[in-house]
Write an enzyme that holds these catalytic residues in place. Structure first.
Site, PDB file in Angstrom:
ATOM      1  N   ASN A  30      36.739   1.480 -13.268  1.00 14.29           N
ATOM      2  CA  ASN A  30      37.198   1.201 -13.347  1.00 14.29           C
ATOM      3  C   ASN A  30      37.783   3.078 -14.629  1.00 14.29           C
ATOM      4  O   ASN A  30      37.021   3.237 -15.311  1.00 14.29           O
ATOM      5  CB  ASN A  30      37.623  -0.084 -14.607  1.00 14.29           C
ATOM      6  CG  ASN A  30      36.954  -0.760 -14.410  1.00 14.29           C
ATOM      7  OD1 ASN A  30      38.157  -1.531 -13.141  1.00 14.29           O
ATOM      8  ND2 ASN A  30      36.373  -2.108 -15.011  1.00 14.29           N
ATOM      9  N   ASP A  57      25.426  -6.836 -14.567  1.00 13.65           N
ATOM     10  CA  ASP A  57      26.218  -7.008 -15.072  1.00 13.65           C
ATOM     11  C   ASP A  57      26.659  -7.944 -16.480  1.00 13.65           C
ATOM     12  O   ASP A  57      26.011  -9.475 -16.071  1.00 13.65           O
ATOM     13  CB  ASP A  57      27.984  -7.275 -14.849  1.00 13.65           C
ATOM     14  CG  ASP A  57      29.130  -6.279 -15.341  1.00 13.65           C
ATOM     15  OD1 ASP A  57      30.121  -5.425 -15.596  1.00 13.65           O
ATOM     16  OD2 ASP A  57      28.742  -7.594 -16.961  1.00 13.65           O
ATOM     17  N   ILE A  58      26.519  -7.684 -17.923  1.00 18.23           N
ATOM     18  CA  ILE A  58      26.366  -9.216 -18.182  1.00 18.23           C
ATOM     19  C   ILE A  58      27.618 -10.205 -18.266  1.00 18.23           C
ATOM     20  O   ILE A  58      26.559 -11.494 -18.714  1.00 18.23           O
ATOM     21  CB  ILE A  58      25.796  -8.463 -19.210  1.00 18.23           C
ATOM     22  CG1 ILE A  58      25.458  -9.645 -20.559  1.00 18.23           C
ATOM     23  CG2 ILE A  58      27.005  -8.238 -20.322  1.00 18.23           C
ATOM     24  CD1 ILE A  58      24.777  -8.886 -22.215  1.00 18.23           C
ATOM     25  N   HIS A 105      30.231   4.283 -14.708  1.00 19.41           N
ATOM     26  CA  HIS A 105      29.296   3.099 -13.961  1.00 19.41           C
ATOM     27  C   HIS A 105      31.145   3.028 -12.743  1.00 19.41           C
ATOM     28  O   HIS A 105      32.146   2.743 -12.604  1.00 19.41           O
ATOM     29  CB  HIS A 105      29.261   2.063 -14.988  1.00 19.41           C
ATOM     30  CG  HIS A 105      30.661   1.365 -15.673  1.00 19.41           C
ATOM     31  ND1 HIS A 105      30.757   1.916 -16.380  1.00 19.41           N
ATOM     32  CD2 HIS A 105      31.016   0.148 -15.378  1.00 19.41           C
ATOM     33  CE1 HIS A 105      31.955   1.673 -17.325  1.00 19.41           C
ATOM     34  NE2 HIS A 105      32.397   0.277 -16.314  1.00 19.41           N
ATOM     35  N   HIS A 134      30.993  -0.406 -10.339  1.00 20.43           N
ATOM     36  CA  HIS A 134      30.841  -2.068 -10.173  1.00 20.43           C
ATOM     37  C   HIS A 134      30.542  -2.065  -8.947  1.00 20.43           C
ATOM     38  O   HIS A 134      30.991  -1.829  -7.885  1.00 20.43           O
ATOM     39  CB  HIS A 134      32.214  -2.564 -10.734  1.00 20.43           C
ATOM     40  CG  HIS A 134      32.067  -2.862 -12.329  1.00 20.43           C
ATOM     41  ND1 HIS A 134      31.896  -3.452 -13.239  1.00 20.43           N
ATOM     42  CD2 HIS A 134      33.084  -1.649 -12.473  1.00 20.43           C
ATOM     43  CE1 HIS A 134      32.663  -2.851 -14.195  1.00 20.43           C
ATOM     44  NE2 HIS A 134      33.051  -2.208 -13.938  1.00 20.43           N
TER      45      HIS A 134
HETATM   46  P1  AMP Z   1      34.402  -1.543 -18.081  1.00 25.99           P
HETATM   47  O1  AMP Z   1      35.536  -2.602 -18.543  1.00 25.99           O
HETATM   48  O2  AMP Z   1      34.652  -0.880 -16.497  1.00 25.99           O
HETATM   49  O3  AMP Z   1      34.162  -0.449 -18.903  1.00 25.99           O
HETATM   50  O4  AMP Z   1      32.832  -1.978 -17.211  1.00 25.99           O
HETATM   51  C1  AMP Z   1      31.203  -2.190 -18.101  1.00 25.99           C
HETATM   52  C2  AMP Z   1      31.044  -3.856 -17.815  1.00 25.99           C
HETATM   53  O5  AMP Z   1      29.817  -2.791 -18.899  1.00 25.99           O
HETATM   54  C3  AMP Z   1      31.587  -4.813 -18.378  1.00 25.99           C
HETATM   55  O6  AMP Z   1      32.050  -5.394 -16.712  1.00 25.99           O
HETATM   56  C4  AMP Z   1      30.348  -5.570 -19.628  1.00 25.99           C
HETATM   57  O7  AMP Z   1      30.402  -6.541 -18.885  1.00 25.99           O
HETATM   58  C5  AMP Z   1      29.277  -4.978 -18.581  1.00 25.99           C
HETATM   59  N1  AMP Z   1      28.462  -4.521 -19.684  1.00 25.99           N
HETATM   60  C6  AMP Z   1      28.581  -4.496 -21.722  1.00 25.99           C
HETATM   61  N2  AMP Z   1      27.590  -4.780 -22.205  1.00 25.99           N
HETATM   62  C7  AMP Z   1      26.248  -5.183 -20.958  1.00 25.99           C
HETATM   63  C8  AMP Z   1      24.900  -5.472 -21.221  1.00 25.99           C
HETATM   64  N3  AMP Z   1      24.187  -4.733 -22.426  1.00 25.99           N
HETATM   65  N4  AMP Z   1      24.467  -4.889 -20.247  1.00 25.99           N
HETATM   66  C9  AMP Z   1      25.374  -5.173 -18.856  1.00 25.99           C
HETATM   67  N5  AMP Z   1      26.531  -4.957 -18.937  1.00 25.99           N
HETATM   68  C10 AMP Z   1      27.075  -4.668 -19.714  1.00 25.99           C
END
Ligand code: AMP
Ligand code: ZN
Length: 109
Positions: free
Chosen positions: A88, A31-32, A101, A103
């Site tokens: 989520n 996760d970024i 996805h 987590h």
């Molecule tokens: P959600 O809130 O469950 O939709 O989680 C989306 C997650 O994707 C968040 O924790 C972000 O930090 C992560 N995210 C968004 N863009 C990227 C990316 N390019 N690479 C890795 N993680 C990302």
């Protein structure tokens, strides 16, 4: 969906995101914006919007997401200390990327 969806593009290797694991069904990457010392995302290659959109035929994908998350927890050395697995679902559930996805969060100490 492919062009507009970030996680489709990552899963297709069309970004510079480093994959930690890949097979025919899914990819795993960091996760970024991590919310834990270990924060990985386990993402199916199939575009599915959210848990709400899972069909009967997607059961094996979900089972595989969970077992690969378990394996990644072991590989990261957090299986014994413990971890969270989290979906989520839609905006009210904190979802911001509308491609399913899982987590994996751990290493809290
Ligand atoms: P959600 O809130 O469950 O939709 O989680 C989306 C997650 O994707 C968040 O924790 C972000 O930090 C992560 N995210 C968004 N863009 C990227 C990316 N390019 N690479 C890795 N993680 C990302
Ligand atoms: Zn997608």
């Amino acid at each position: 969906m492919t062009d507009e969806c970030l996680f489709c593009r990552i899963a297709e290797g069309r970004t510079d995101t480093k994959l930690m694991f890949e097979d025919d069904t899914l990819v795993v990457f960091k996760d970024i914006h991590p919310h834990a010392p270990v924060h990985l995302l386990v993402v199916p290659k199939k575009h599915i919007r959210s848990v709400n959109d899972l069909g009967q035929e997607d059961g094996p994908i979900v089972a595989h997401l969970i077992s690969v998350a378990r394996d990644m927890a072991r590989q990261q050395g957090i299986d014994r200390s413990g971890y969270k697995l989290l979906f989520n679902v839609e905006s009210g559930g904190g979802q911001v990327i509308f491609h399913l996805h899982l987590h994996l969060l751990g290493g809290f100490g």
